[in-house]
Every structure is written in structure tokens, then in C-alpha cells.
Design a protein around this motif. Structure first.
Motif, PDB file in Angstrom:
ATOM      1  N   UNK A  32       0.748  -1.258  -0.074  1.00 44.25           N
ATOM      2  CA  UNK A  32      -0.124  -0.056  -0.025  1.00 44.25           C
ATOM      3  C   UNK A  32       0.827   1.231   0.067  1.00 44.25           C
ATOM      4  N   UNK A  33       2.029   1.266   0.761  1.00 46.35           N
ATOM      5  CA  UNK A  33       2.792   2.473   0.979  1.00 46.35           C
ATOM      6  C   UNK A  33       3.500   2.596  -0.584  1.00 46.35           C
ATOM      7  N   UNK A  34       3.989   1.492  -1.051  1.00 41.68           N
ATOM      8  CA  UNK A  34       4.561   1.650  -2.439  1.00 41.68           C
ATOM      9  C   UNK A  34       3.737   2.317  -3.376  1.00 41.68           C
ATOM     10  N   UNK A  35       2.181   1.745  -3.455  1.00 40.37           N
ATOM     11  CA  UNK A  35       1.126   2.207  -4.460  1.00 40.37           C
ATOM     12  C   UNK A  35       0.955   3.527  -4.196  1.00 40.37           C
ATOM     13  N   UNK A  36       0.759   4.058  -3.011  1.00 36.24           N
ATOM     14  CA  UNK A  36       0.532   5.511  -2.641  1.00 36.24           C
ATOM     15  C   UNK A  36       1.511   6.447  -3.051  1.00 36.24           C
ATOM     16  N   UNK A  37       2.733   5.947  -3.182  1.00 37.00           N
ATOM     17  CA  UNK A  37       4.047   6.887  -3.530  1.00 37.00           C
ATOM     18  C   UNK A  37       4.385   6.551  -4.868  1.00 37.00           C
ATOM     19  N   UNK A  38       3.297   6.551  -5.823  1.00 36.86           N
ATOM     20  CA  UNK A  38       3.505   6.634  -7.284  1.00 36.86           C
ATOM     21  C   UNK A  38       4.369   5.430  -7.671  1.00 36.86           C
ATOM     22  N   UNK A  39       4.377   4.270  -6.956  1.00 33.41           N
ATOM     23  CA  UNK A  39       5.087   3.201  -7.062  1.00 33.41           C
ATOM     24  C   UNK A  39       6.616   3.095  -7.269  1.00 33.41           C
ATOM     25  N   UNK A  40       6.997   4.107  -6.458  1.00 31.19           N
ATOM     26  CA  UNK A  40       8.525   4.212  -6.306  1.00 31.19           C
ATOM     27  C   UNK A  40       8.761   4.910  -4.707  1.00 31.19           C
ATOM     28  N   UNK A  41       9.491   3.899  -4.198  1.00 25.23           N
ATOM     29  CA  UNK A  41       9.768   4.555  -2.889  1.00 25.23           C
ATOM     30  C   UNK A  41      10.935   3.945  -2.274  1.00 25.23           C
ATOM     31  N   UNK A  42      11.790   4.756  -1.335  1.00 26.37           N
ATOM     32  CA  UNK A  42      13.033   4.440  -0.606  1.00 26.37           C
ATOM     33  C   UNK A  42      12.887   3.485   0.595  1.00 26.37           C
ATOM     34  N   UNK A  80      12.127   1.060  -4.422  1.00 26.31           N
ATOM     35  CA  UNK A  80      11.367   0.006  -4.569  1.00 26.31           C
ATOM     36  C   UNK A  80       9.980   0.201  -5.532  1.00 26.31           C
ATOM     37  N   UNK A  81       9.637  -0.846  -6.157  1.00 30.77           N
ATOM     38  CA  UNK A  81       8.483  -0.572  -7.104  1.00 30.77           C
ATOM     39  C   UNK A  81       7.856  -1.803  -7.016  1.00 30.77           C
ATOM     40  N   UNK A  82       6.434  -1.763  -7.320  1.00 33.23           N
ATOM     41  CA  UNK A  82       5.606  -3.195  -7.552  1.00 33.23           C
ATOM     42  C   UNK A  82       5.905  -3.522  -8.987  1.00 33.23           C
ATOM     43  N   UNK A  83       5.757  -5.084  -9.206  1.00 39.81           N
ATOM     44  CA  UNK A  83       5.692  -5.403 -10.449  1.00 39.81           C
ATOM     45  C   UNK A  83       4.215  -5.364 -11.179  1.00 39.81           C
ATOM     46  N   UNK A  84       3.878  -4.225 -11.755  1.00 46.45           N
ATOM     47  CA  UNK A  84       2.629  -3.745 -12.200  1.00 46.45           C
ATOM     48  C   UNK A  84       1.889  -4.695 -13.184  1.00 46.45           C
ATOM     49  N   UNK A  85       2.783  -5.216 -13.842  1.00 45.32           N
ATOM     50  CA  UNK A  85       2.399  -6.557 -14.831  1.00 45.32           C
ATOM     51  C   UNK A  85       1.818  -7.641 -14.090  1.00 45.32           C
ATOM     52  N   UNK A  86       2.798  -8.130 -12.953  1.00 45.51           N
ATOM     53  CA  UNK A  86       2.054  -8.977 -12.032  1.00 45.51           C
ATOM     54  C   UNK A  86       0.759  -8.869 -11.433  1.00 45.51           C
TER      55      UNK A  86
END
Length: 111
Positions: A32-42, A80-86
Motif C-alpha cells: 500500500x505504501x509503495x502504491x500510494x507513493x507513485x510506485x517508487x519508494x525508498x 522499490x516498486x511493484x511489478x505492475x504487470x504481475x
């Protein structure tokens, strides 16, 4: 039908593994934190989760190992980012699963 001889499809196994990977609240918080930070976070921002650093690091590593999270950058400035395709693939798989469980319009009775 015996459940002991039941073969599961690759798709069912993928959905189950994805669900297991996200089955802990700390992992949902990380996602959730990664998603709410435009999929890029330290990592430093991820350490704002109210868990100790070792716990957060452990779950980050596990999500990375499972391919859910990707790390980019150089040591000391990793993002860090999420694998959006997955996520899209799994969301579609769950949507199809749940849609197949819905009764047809003519099967729904009005009360």
C-alpha cells in the motif's frame, strides 16, 4: 471425486502463491505504501511502518524474492516498486475466479 488425486492448474497455483505472499498485514502495508507513493519508494520511507526495521527488511526481501517488488538503483539510493504487470495479471485472475462464482442473472431470486 477424491481430492487426493486432484491436479491443480498452473494458474490456480500462481493465484494461491500470490495470495499467500500478501497474506500478512505488514506485507499489505508495504504494498500500500509503495502504491500510494507513485510506485517508487525508498527503504527509509518504508521504515515508517510501525514495525521494527528487521521485520520490514525481512518482508521486503521475501516480496522481492517472490517477484512482487523490484529494486532499482545503486546501493544507498535503492528505490522499490511493484511489478505492475504481475499485479494486473493476478487481479485479472482473481476477478475471473470470483466472476465464475457469481450466480447467473436468472438464478438470482427477488425477495
Amino acid at each position: 471425486m477424491s481430492y487426493f488425486n486432484l491436479k491443480f492448474s498452473d494458474r490456480d497455483n500462481e493465484l494461491a502463491n500470490f495470495a499467500k505472499a500478501l497474506a500478512l498485514p505488514v506485507r499489505i502495508a508495504i504494498v500500500r505504501i509503495i502504491m500510494t507513493n507513485n510506485n517508487s519508494i525508498s527503504k527509509e520511507i518504508l521504515y515508517t511502518i510501525p514495525f521494527n526495521h528487521e521485520t520490514t527488511t525481512k518482508h521486503l526481501a521475501e516480496l522481492k524474492r517472490m517477484g512482487i517488488i523490484k529494486a532499482h538503483g545503486l546501493r544507498g539510493s535503492i528505490k522499490y516498486s511493484l511489478d505492475e504487470q504481475l499485479f494486473k495479471q493476478m487481479a485479472n485472475g482473481f476477478a475471473m475466479l470470483f466472476e465464475s462464482m457469481r450466480p447467473a442473472e436468472h438464478d438470482v431470486q427477488s425477495y
